[in-house]
Write an enzyme that holds these catalytic residues in place. Structure first.
Site, PDB file in Angstrom:
ATOM      1  N   LYS A  66       0.860  -1.178   0.000  1.00  0.00           N
ATOM      2  CA  LYS A  66       0.000   0.000   0.000  1.00  0.00           C
ATOM      3  C   LYS A  66       0.895   1.226   0.000  1.00  0.00           C
ATOM      4  O   LYS A  66       2.008   1.210   0.525  1.00  0.00           O
ATOM      5  CB  LYS A  66      -0.952   0.018   1.193  1.00  0.00           C
ATOM      6  N   THR A  73       7.581   2.657   0.474  1.00  0.00           N
ATOM      7  CA  THR A  73       6.296   2.108   0.070  1.00  0.00           C
ATOM      8  C   THR A  73       5.275   2.245   1.171  1.00  0.00           C
ATOM      9  O   THR A  73       4.127   1.942   0.986  1.00  0.00           O
ATOM     10  CB  THR A  73       6.396   0.630  -0.284  1.00  0.00           C
ATOM     11  N   ASN A 127      -4.410  15.864   0.136  1.00  0.00           N
ATOM     12  CA  ASN A 127      -3.655  16.077   1.376  1.00  0.00           C
ATOM     13  C   ASN A 127      -4.124  17.277   2.168  1.00  0.00           C
ATOM     14  O   ASN A 127      -3.829  17.401   3.354  1.00  0.00           O
ATOM     15  CB  ASN A 127      -2.163  16.188   1.056  1.00  0.00           C
ATOM     16  N   SER A 157      -9.758  15.112   7.792  1.00  0.00           N
ATOM     17  CA  SER A 157     -11.178  15.370   7.986  1.00  0.00           C
ATOM     18  C   SER A 157     -12.039  14.207   7.526  1.00  0.00           C
ATOM     19  O   SER A 157     -11.571  13.288   6.915  1.00  0.00           O
ATOM     20  CB  SER A 157     -11.580  16.635   7.237  1.00  0.00           C
TER      21      SER A 157
END
Length: 413
Positions: free
Chosen positions: A184, A195, A408, A413
């Site tokens: 991921k 990574t 970003n 939030s």
């Protein structure tokens, strides 16, 4: 996990074969995300050996510290990974969360806590309420199955737009062995590691010290040669697990990294790690283009890599690529600021096969039309020859778009 799939996403996902001695499961634990799985386990048969490479950040997460302490033992029975919360910069509460998770994980497989490995990814600075999901581990271990690779890959995603899965095979002696990997990562991606999270498993019978040497070397030209935004995560973790089950099919046990029989495995592992790393680049937050930066003619390989990273990390270079502008002046700028030996009047620059600059000035055959057409591709190759020596390096990155700022700007939030 983003709703909009990256335009560079794979057209097809591989069918992940079974790795004998490995079972996986994932569940929706409600750590941060709603309506998606965010907790996974990878369960290993007894005798599984392990190696790992971790972030060089001076502010590592609690799980990274936990894994570093356990990796010396070289044995693994279970890996537990959560997304949505990095358990980083969480002080005493972070260490308590890893301890609670490790205790529950060890009980679930009947092992010692030094055979447990943990990873967390997500928001930094928020306490991880491990007691909210540690009670799920018993059932997860019971539900784990060899075919659970896709669910596991999806459970570790954060701002990723697609799961990252790669499989490979190789000969070891007279037996065919399997290597599977998941990863991921989409933002906060830069060496070292690069990574955020990646987990690789094989049925090859290879001793932990050999696994460690193989992994460390292969990382240099794969995960440590990619950058999305020049920011190194607190949580970066790459682990390699070897169950040894292929020994029952005649695969020899390897206890020396110089063993000639390792050559096919070494090549397959490097290829798998490179493909996982490139999938991370291609899923860079807001990315529309994959960029390969080749630097040759440097005074050393280390110098070449520093120049390549200077180019790949330059916001001006990356935004020019996003705008499909062959602004080679920004390449010159990035070379000049790298702090490495360079001679302005020896530099040559190519976009793809088109030489745009030569001996310190614009190429006399430069064609704006031809170069602009090349820049519309979704895979761009930049080659810089410094004319100083024999050092060379390759790194990969992506373009920088307004979507990166949007993703970003509201991540918490």
């Amino acid at each position: 996990m983003s709703d909009a799939l990256s335009p560079l996403a794979p057209k097809h996902y591989p069918q992940m074969p079974q790795v004998e001695g490995v079972r996986l499961a994932a569940v929706e634990a409600g750590i941060k995300y709603k309506g998606r799985k965010d907790l996974m386990v990878m369960v290993f048969d007894e005798g599984t050996e392990v190696a790992g490479v971790f972030t060089r950040s001076k502010c590592p997460s609690a799980p990274v510290e936990f894994c570093r302490n356990n990796i010396a033992g070289g044995r693994a029975r279970i890996l537990v990974v959560n997304s949505g919360n990095a358990n980083a910069f969480t002080g005493r509460r972070g260490r308590e969360a890893t301890a609670l998770t490790a205790q529950a994980a060890a009980r679930s497989v009947g092992s010692h806590e030094d055979e447990v490995f943990l990873a967390s990814t997500g928001v930094i600075g928020e306490p991880l309420e491990a007691d909210r999901f540690s009670g799920l581990l018993d059932d997860l271990v019971k539900q784990a199955e060899p075919a659970g690779w896709d669910d596991a890959a999806r459970a570790i995603m954060t701002t990723d737009t697609y799961p990252k899965l790669v499989t490979a095979t190789a000969r070891l002696g007279d037996a065919e062995i399997v290597i599977n990997g998941i990863a991921k990562g989409a933002g906060m991606i830069a060496p070292d590691m690069a990574t955020m999270l990646s987990f690789v498993a094989t049925d090859a019978p290879i001793a932990a010290p050999v696994l460690q040497q193989l992994l460390t070397k292969a990382t240099g030209k794969t995960f440590n040669a990619i950058t999305v935004d020049s920011d190194t995560s607190t949580s970066d973790t790459l682990m390699l697990f070897a169950t040894g089950k292929a020994a029952m099919r005649g695969a020899p046990r390897i206890e020396d990294v110089r063993d000639a029989r390792l050559a096919p495995f070494r090549k397959a592992l490097a290829g798998l790690l490179k493909e996982l790393a490139l999938q991370v680049v291609r899923d860079g937050e807001g990315a529309r283009k994959q960029v390969e930066v080749n630097v040759t003619g440097a005074t050393s390989a280390r110098s070449a890599k520093r120049v390549a990273l200077s180019i790949a990390n330059s916001p001006l270079v990356k935004t020019a690529i996003a705008g499909e502008d062959a602004n080679w002046g920004r390449i010159v700028m990035a070379v000049g600021k790298a702090g490495e030996p360079a001679d302005r009047d020896r530099i040559a620059i190519w976009f793809g096969g088109i030489r745009v600059a030569h001996e310190g000035e614009r190429d006399p055959d430069y064609s704006e039309e031809e170069t602009s057409a090349y820049m519309k591709r979704d895979e761009i190759v930049i080659h810089v020859d410094l004319g100083m020596g024999r050092g060379k390096a390759t790194v990969w990155t992506c373009d920088l778009t307004k979507e990166y700022v949007a993703i970003n700007g509201d991540y918490r939030s």
